[in-house]
Design a protein around this motif. Structure first.
Motif, PDB file in Angstrom:
ATOM      1  N   VAL A  13       0.838  -1.201   0.000  1.00 49.56           N
ATOM      2  CA  VAL A  13       0.000   0.000   0.000  1.00 49.56           C
ATOM      3  C   VAL A  13       0.872   1.250   0.000  1.00 49.56           C
ATOM      4  O   VAL A  13       0.594   2.220  -0.708  1.00 49.56           O
ATOM      5  CB  VAL A  13      -0.971  -0.002   1.205  1.00 49.56           C
ATOM      6  N   VAL A  14       1.963   1.228   0.774  1.00 46.05           N
ATOM      7  CA  VAL A  14       2.886   2.367   0.808  1.00 46.05           C
ATOM      8  C   VAL A  14       3.503   2.572  -0.575  1.00 46.05           C
ATOM      9  O   VAL A  14       3.579   3.695  -1.077  1.00 46.05           O
ATOM     10  CB  VAL A  14       3.991   2.155   1.867  1.00 46.05           C
ATOM     11  N   VAL A  15       3.932   1.490  -1.200  1.00 44.07           N
ATOM     12  CA  VAL A  15       4.528   1.586  -2.539  1.00 44.07           C
ATOM     13  C   VAL A  15       3.509   2.125  -3.535  1.00 44.07           C
ATOM     14  O   VAL A  15       3.812   2.995  -4.353  1.00 44.07           O
ATOM     15  CB  VAL A  15       5.051   0.198  -2.992  1.00 44.07           C
ATOM     16  N   ARG A  16       2.293   1.650  -3.446  1.00 45.48           N
ATOM     17  CA  ARG A  16       1.235   2.017  -4.392  1.00 45.48           C
ATOM     18  C   ARG A  16       0.697   3.430  -4.164  1.00 45.48           C
ATOM     19  O   ARG A  16       0.091   4.015  -5.063  1.00 45.48           O
ATOM     20  CB  ARG A  16       0.114   0.993  -4.231  1.00 45.48           C
ATOM     21  N   ALA A  17       0.913   3.992  -2.978  1.00 47.07           N
ATOM     22  CA  ALA A  17       0.314   5.283  -2.622  1.00 47.07           C
ATOM     23  C   ALA A  17       0.711   6.408  -3.565  1.00 47.07           C
ATOM     24  O   ALA A  17      -0.084   7.304  -3.848  1.00 47.07           O
ATOM     25  CB  ALA A  17       0.683   5.654  -1.186  1.00 47.07           C
ATOM     26  N   GLY A  18       1.929   6.389  -4.075  1.00 47.33           N
ATOM     27  CA  GLY A  18       2.377   7.456  -4.962  1.00 47.33           C
ATOM     28  C   GLY A  18       2.048   7.240  -6.423  1.00 47.33           C
ATOM     29  O   GLY A  18       2.233   8.149  -7.246  1.00 47.33           O
ATOM     30  N   ALA A  19       1.555   6.055  -6.774  1.00 53.37           N
ATOM     31  CA  ALA A  19       1.346   5.731  -8.187  1.00 53.37           C
ATOM     32  C   ALA A  19       0.306   6.628  -8.851  1.00 53.37           C
ATOM     33  O   ALA A  19       0.569   7.222  -9.897  1.00 53.37           O
ATOM     34  CB  ALA A  19       0.949   4.257  -8.326  1.00 53.37           C
ATOM     35  N   ALA A  20      -0.865   6.732  -8.256  1.00 51.98           N
ATOM     36  CA  ALA A  20      -1.935   7.528  -8.881  1.00 51.98           C
ATOM     37  C   ALA A  20      -1.595   9.013  -8.963  1.00 51.98           C
ATOM     38  O   ALA A  20      -1.772   9.628 -10.031  1.00 51.98           O
ATOM     39  CB  ALA A  20      -3.257   7.310  -8.137  1.00 51.98           C
ATOM     40  N   PRO A  21      -1.083   9.652  -7.887  1.00 55.59           N
ATOM     41  CA  PRO A  21      -0.725  11.069  -8.023  1.00 55.59           C
ATOM     42  C   PRO A  21       0.345  11.315  -9.084  1.00 55.59           C
ATOM     43  O   PRO A  21       0.230  12.255  -9.875  1.00 55.59           O
ATOM     44  CB  PRO A  21      -0.205  11.461  -6.639  1.00 55.59           C
ATOM     45  N   LEU A  22       1.380  10.469  -9.122  1.00 53.99           N
ATOM     46  CA  LEU A  22       2.426  10.653 -10.120  1.00 53.99           C
ATOM     47  C   LEU A  22       1.879  10.468 -11.531  1.00 53.99           C
ATOM     48  O   LEU A  22       2.211  11.226 -12.446  1.00 53.99           O
ATOM     49  CB  LEU A  22       3.584   9.674  -9.871  1.00 53.99           C
ATOM     50  N   TRP A  23       1.036   9.455 -11.710  1.00 54.01           N
ATOM     51  CA  TRP A  23       0.445   9.199 -13.027  1.00 54.01           C
ATOM     52  C   TRP A  23      -0.379  10.396 -13.494  1.00 54.01           C
ATOM     53  O   TRP A  23      -0.174  10.908 -14.599  1.00 54.01           O
ATOM     54  CB  TRP A  23      -0.397   7.930 -12.978  1.00 54.01           C
ATOM     55  N   TRP A  24      -1.315  10.854 -12.647  1.00 56.26           N
ATOM     56  CA  TRP A  24      -2.204  11.937 -13.068  1.00 56.26           C
ATOM     57  C   TRP A  24      -1.482  13.270 -13.208  1.00 56.26           C
ATOM     58  O   TRP A  24      -1.744  14.029 -14.147  1.00 56.26           O
ATOM     59  CB  TRP A  24      -3.390  12.061 -12.112  1.00 56.26           C
ATOM     60  N   LEU A  25      -0.556  13.575 -12.311  1.00 50.06           N
ATOM     61  CA  LEU A  25       0.226  14.798 -12.462  1.00 50.06           C
ATOM     62  C   LEU A  25       1.078  14.737 -13.726  1.00 50.06           C
ATOM     63  O   LEU A  25       1.230  15.734 -14.439  1.00 50.06           O
ATOM     64  CB  LEU A  25       1.113  15.028 -11.234  1.00 50.06           C
ATOM     65  N   GLY A  26       1.624  13.551 -14.018  1.00 51.94           N
ATOM     66  CA  GLY A  26       2.425  13.386 -15.225  1.00 51.94           C
ATOM     67  C   GLY A  26       1.610  13.539 -16.490  1.00 51.94           C
ATOM     68  O   GLY A  26       2.033  14.214 -17.440  1.00 51.94           O
ATOM     69  N   VAL A  27       0.434  12.925 -16.530  1.00 56.59           N
ATOM     70  CA  VAL A  27      -0.435  13.035 -17.710  1.00 56.59           C
ATOM     71  C   VAL A  27      -0.864  14.483 -17.916  1.00 56.59           C
ATOM     72  O   VAL A  27      -0.866  15.000 -19.040  1.00 56.59           O
ATOM     73  CB  VAL A  27      -1.653  12.092 -17.571  1.00 56.59           C
ATOM     74  N   THR A  28      -1.207  15.166 -16.819  1.00 56.58           N
ATOM     75  CA  THR A  28      -1.593  16.576 -16.913  1.00 56.58           C
ATOM     76  C   THR A  28      -0.440  17.433 -17.422  1.00 56.58           C
ATOM     77  O   THR A  28      -0.623  18.266 -18.325  1.00 56.58           O
ATOM     78  CB  THR A  28      -2.043  17.100 -15.529  1.00 56.58           C
ATOM     79  N   ALA A  29       0.749  17.238 -16.853  1.00 57.56           N
ATOM     80  CA  ALA A  29       1.917  18.013 -17.284  1.00 57.56           C
ATOM     81  C   ALA A  29       2.270  17.718 -18.736  1.00 57.56           C
ATOM     82  O   ALA A  29       2.654  18.622 -19.488  1.00 57.56           O
ATOM     83  CB  ALA A  29       3.109  17.712 -16.375  1.00 57.56           C
ATOM     84  N   ALA A  30       2.128  16.451 -19.159  1.00 58.49           N
ATOM     85  CA  ALA A  30       2.431  16.100 -20.557  1.00 58.49           C
ATOM     86  C   ALA A  30       1.418  16.733 -21.501  1.00 58.49           C
ATOM     87  O   ALA A  30       1.788  17.230 -22.573  1.00 58.49           O
ATOM     88  CB  ALA A  30       2.441  14.586 -20.728  1.00 58.49           C
ATOM     89  N   GLY A  31       0.144  16.726 -21.094  1.00 53.18           N
ATOM     90  CA  GLY A  31      -0.889  17.342 -21.934  1.00 53.18           C
ATOM     91  C   GLY A  31      -0.692  18.835 -22.108  1.00 53.18           C
ATOM     92  O   GLY A  31      -0.730  19.367 -23.220  1.00 53.18           O
ATOM     93  N   ILE A  32      -0.454  19.517 -20.985  1.00 53.49           N
ATOM     94  CA  ILE A  32      -0.219  20.967 -21.052  1.00 53.49           C
ATOM     95  C   ILE A  32       1.128  21.239 -21.729  1.00 53.49           C
ATOM     96  O   ILE A  32       1.263  22.180 -22.511  1.00 53.49           O
ATOM     97  CB  ILE A  32      -0.259  21.585 -19.636  1.00 53.49           C
ATOM     98  N   GLY A  33       2.106  20.395 -21.435  1.00 55.99           N
ATOM     99  CA  GLY A  33       3.446  20.589 -21.983  1.00 55.99           C
ATOM    100  C   GLY A  33       3.554  20.318 -23.471  1.00 55.99           C
ATOM    101  O   GLY A  33       4.561  20.658 -24.086  1.00 55.99           O
ATOM    102  N   ALA A  34       2.530  19.701 -24.059  1.00 52.64           N
ATOM    103  CA  ALA A  34       2.547  19.455 -25.506  1.00 52.64           C
ATOM    104  C   ALA A  34       2.178  20.710 -26.296  1.00 52.64           C
ATOM    105  O   ALA A  34       2.344  20.747 -27.504  1.00 52.64           O
ATOM    106  CB  ALA A  34       1.593  18.322 -25.845  1.00 52.64           C
ATOM    107  N   VAL A  35       1.675  21.737 -25.606  1.00 51.78           N
ATOM    108  CA  VAL A  35       1.242  22.963 -26.297  1.00 51.78           C
ATOM    109  C   VAL A  35       2.421  23.785 -26.817  1.00 51.78           C
ATOM    110  O   VAL A  35       2.456  24.131 -28.001  1.00 51.78           O
ATOM    111  CB  VAL A  35       0.321  23.806 -25.381  1.00 51.78           C
ATOM    112  N   PRO A  36       3.421  24.141 -25.992  1.00 49.18           N
ATOM    113  CA  PRO A  36       4.523  24.940 -26.539  1.00 49.18           C
ATOM    114  C   PRO A  36       5.380  24.133 -27.513  1.00 49.18           C
ATOM    115  O   PRO A  36       5.514  22.917 -27.373  1.00 49.18           O
ATOM    116  CB  PRO A  36       5.329  25.345 -25.300  1.00 49.18           C
ATOM    117  N   GLU A  37       5.948  24.824 -28.480  1.00 46.27           N
ATOM    118  CA  GLU A  37       6.820  24.178 -29.475  1.00 46.27           C
ATOM    119  C   GLU A  37       8.122  23.716 -28.831  1.00 46.27           C
ATOM    120  O   GLU A  37       8.671  22.678 -29.200  1.00 46.27           O
ATOM    121  CB  GLU A  37       7.116  25.162 -30.609  1.00 46.27           C
ATOM    122  N   GLY A  38       8.609  24.465 -27.846  1.00 45.17           N
ATOM    123  CA  GLY A  38       9.843  24.109 -27.161  1.00 45.17           C
ATOM    124  C   GLY A  38      11.065  24.266 -28.047  1.00 45.17           C
ATOM    125  O   GLY A  38      10.981  24.677 -29.198  1.00 45.17           O
ATOM    126  N   VAL A  39      12.207  23.927 -27.513  1.00 44.46           N
ATOM    127  CA  VAL A  39      13.469  24.036 -28.249  1.00 44.46           C
ATOM    128  C   VAL A  39      13.582  22.910 -29.270  1.00 44.46           C
ATOM    129  O   VAL A  39      14.041  23.110 -30.396  1.00 44.46           O
ATOM    130  CB  VAL A  39      14.664  24.005 -27.260  1.00 44.46           C
TER     131      VAL A  39
END
Length: 194
Positions: A13-39
């Motif tokens: 349970v301790v190991v699994r506790a961080g899985a969902a927050p990391l997944w959803w924060l990562g998906v959100t950051a990737a979605g928003i981060g796909a907008v700028p063209e970047g270097v």
């Protein structure tokens, strides 16, 4: 706690506790981060992100397996006076203790999108996936030994929430029916009453 009992939290349970927050924060950051063209541009950013996703998932899933296996072999039977922490409590405590690290990781992943679009977010999502894979592996370890693995809460606090940290000297074991989480740390499915 009466007569020398200890508070125990489920390792999976301790190991699994961080899985969902990391997944959803990562998906959100990737979605928003796909907008700028970047270097690098979108194509290179997404390809780099996919590689980071796979590397992060594999690294987290495989890290410290030897330590977990060694601790599982030295598992002592839990005392009748030990207090088993609920799954929801364990998850809430871990997430509260790591909330600033999670937010910092999300901010860094989002900021990195201006250099390499979506890559940082996909790395975060990969780390979350790796934690799910590690929890599933722990579930197989628990089923094979027919013992649920628990860690003392005070040792967990000293290790910063890492169930295989240096302060953890051994684990406690119970039968597979103990507690409110199934092997691997998922919610226990109860049979519907007829």
């Amino acid at each position: 706690m009466a007569r020398g009992g200890q508070g125990l939290a489920r390792v999976a349970v301790v190991v699994r506790a961080g899985a969902a927050p990391l997944w959803w924060l990562g998906v959100t950051a990737a979605g928003i981060g796909a907008v700028p063209e970047g270097v690098t541009g979108h194509r290179i950013g997404v390809l780099a992100g996919a590689a980071l996703f796979l590397a992060g998932a594999a690294w987290v899933a495989l890290a410290r397996r030897g330590r977990y296996t060694a601790l599982a072999r030295r598992t002592a039977r839990a005392s009748r006076y030990d207090v088993l922490q609920d799954r929801a409590v364990t998850t809430r405590v871990w997430r509260r203790g790591h909330r600033w690290w999670l937010l910092l990781g999300w901010a860094v992943a989002l900021g990195s999108a201006f250099a390499v679009p979506a890559a940082g977010g996909l790395l975060l999502a990969g780390l979350g996936t790796g934690l799910w894979l590690k929890a599933a592996w722990l579930g197989r370890l628990e089923r094979a030994g027919e013992t649920l693995l628990w860690v003392r809460v005070d040792w967990l606090d000293r290790c910063g929430g890492r169930p295989a940290g240096k302060a953890v000297r051994d684990l406690r074991g119970t039968g597979v029916a103990a507690g409110d989480a199934a092997p691997g740390g998922a919610r226990r499915r109860t049979a519907a009453l007829v």
